[in-house]
Design an enzyme around this catalytic site. Structure first.
Site, PDB file in Angstrom:
ATOM      1  N   GLU A 105     -58.591  19.309  94.188  1.00  0.00           N
ATOM      2  CA  GLU A 105     -58.799  18.253  93.184  1.00  0.00           C
ATOM      3  C   GLU A 105     -57.456  17.630  92.818  1.00  0.00           C
ATOM      4  OE1 GLU A 105     -61.537  19.349  90.115  1.00  0.00           O
ATOM      5  OE2 GLU A 105     -60.541  18.089  88.620  1.00  0.00           O
ATOM      6  N   GLU A 109     -56.103  12.299  83.946  1.00  0.00           N
ATOM      7  CA  GLU A 109     -56.921  12.406  82.738  1.00  0.00           C
ATOM      8  C   GLU A 109     -56.160  11.761  81.582  1.00  0.00           C
ATOM      9  OE1 GLU A 109     -59.647  16.335  83.133  1.00  0.00           O
ATOM     10  OE2 GLU A 109     -57.522  16.711  82.738  1.00  0.00           O
TER      11      GLU A 109
END
Length: 292
Positions: A105, A109
């Protein structure tokens, strides 16, 4: 000299430096070309024929979308305008992820904050199911007033996080040091807006003010420049032939390292590489990534 003037001068000097390894600027295509909604379809608003969308978050649900295809390596970008005003408790995300248990991943964010307080951009890299590589920075502009491009360059040699044309983080292939690197698990691209007031703002001390809902994040620029592969594919069939595989994209050049150093020195608020309470020994990739 005022701090704002000094920042402008630094930006101008960095922008004028010559460099040869900037990723290509993505072309503009409508949302439906490469993406589909994933949940709460009624919380996605389509504008300008699908060339722009808005994600809406209220007290009932957030929403998100994902790429139709899965990709092994490439250049992945999104233009995002973040939730304005009081965004505390909200998280706006743009990330790549594989789908199995030991997943890879690559995360952007954006952690909301109270009105007048800056957003925090948190990045992370998971390899073989292991993350815990958080870095946090402030941005040098207001990300809520206009669109900015956030992108990931991912090849066999490195992962580079960009804000507009500024590299903000590098994660080198350190497989020879015993650090896993994502190279054989295709990833989809995900974008979402959701409530995370149990941790997102001041460790969960600041809660989402639902009287300010709906919270709206805007997205555009839905082009994908990657090697599309089936979810189970272990290699890209054009490996070595795409522009991001070429020698000039195997490392940052001097001007790009200078830009990255400027971001790190001026805007970093947390770096796992320097957290001695968390890691008594420096993680092996940190020296190669010039994070210490």
């Amino acid at each position: 000299m005022g701090s704002s003037l000094w920042t402008c001068l630094i930006l101008l000097s960095l922008a004028s430096a010559s460099f040869a390894a900037n990723p290509r600027t993505p072309i503009d295509v409508p949302f439906g070309r490469n993406y589909v909604p994933t949940w709460a379809f009624d919380h996605i608003k389509y504008l300008n024929g699908g060339s722009e969308i808005q994600l809406h978050l209220d007290k009932y649900t957030g929403t998100g979308f994902q790429s139709k295809g899965s990709y092994l390596f490439g250049h992945f970008s999104m233009y995002i305008k973040l939730v304005p005003g009081d965004s505390a408790g909200t998280v706006t995300a743009f990330y790549l992820s594989s789908t199995n248990a030991e997943h890879d991943e690559i995360d952007f964010e954006f952690l909301g904050n109270r009105t007048g307080q800056p957003y925090i951009l948190q990045t992370n890299v998971f390899t073989g199911g292991k993350g815990d590589r958080e870095q946090r920075i402030y941005l040098w502009f207001d990300p809520t007033t206009q669109y900015h491009r956030y992108s990931v360059l991912w090849n066999m040699y490195q992962i580079v996080f960009y804000v507009d044309d500024y590299p903000i983080r590098v994660f080198k292939n350190s497989n020879d040091l015993g650090v896993k690197f994502p190279f054989n698990q295709p990833m989809k691209i995900y974008n979402s807006l959701w409530n995370a007031d149990d941790w997102a703002t001041r460790g969960g001390l600041e809660k989402t003010d639902w009287s300010k809902a709906p919270f709206i994040a805007s997205y555009k620029g839905f082009h994908i420049d990657g090697c599309e592969a089936s979810v189970n594919a272990k290699f890209c069939d054009t490996q070595g032939k795409r522009w991001w595989d070429q020698p000039e994209f195997r490392d940052l050049d001097a001007a790009q390292w200078q830009k990255l150093a400027w971001v790190r020195n001026k805007y970093t608020i947390y770096n796992y590489c320097t957290d001695r309470k968390r890691y008594s020994q420096v993680p092996p990739e940190c020296t190669r990534d010039r994070d210490i």
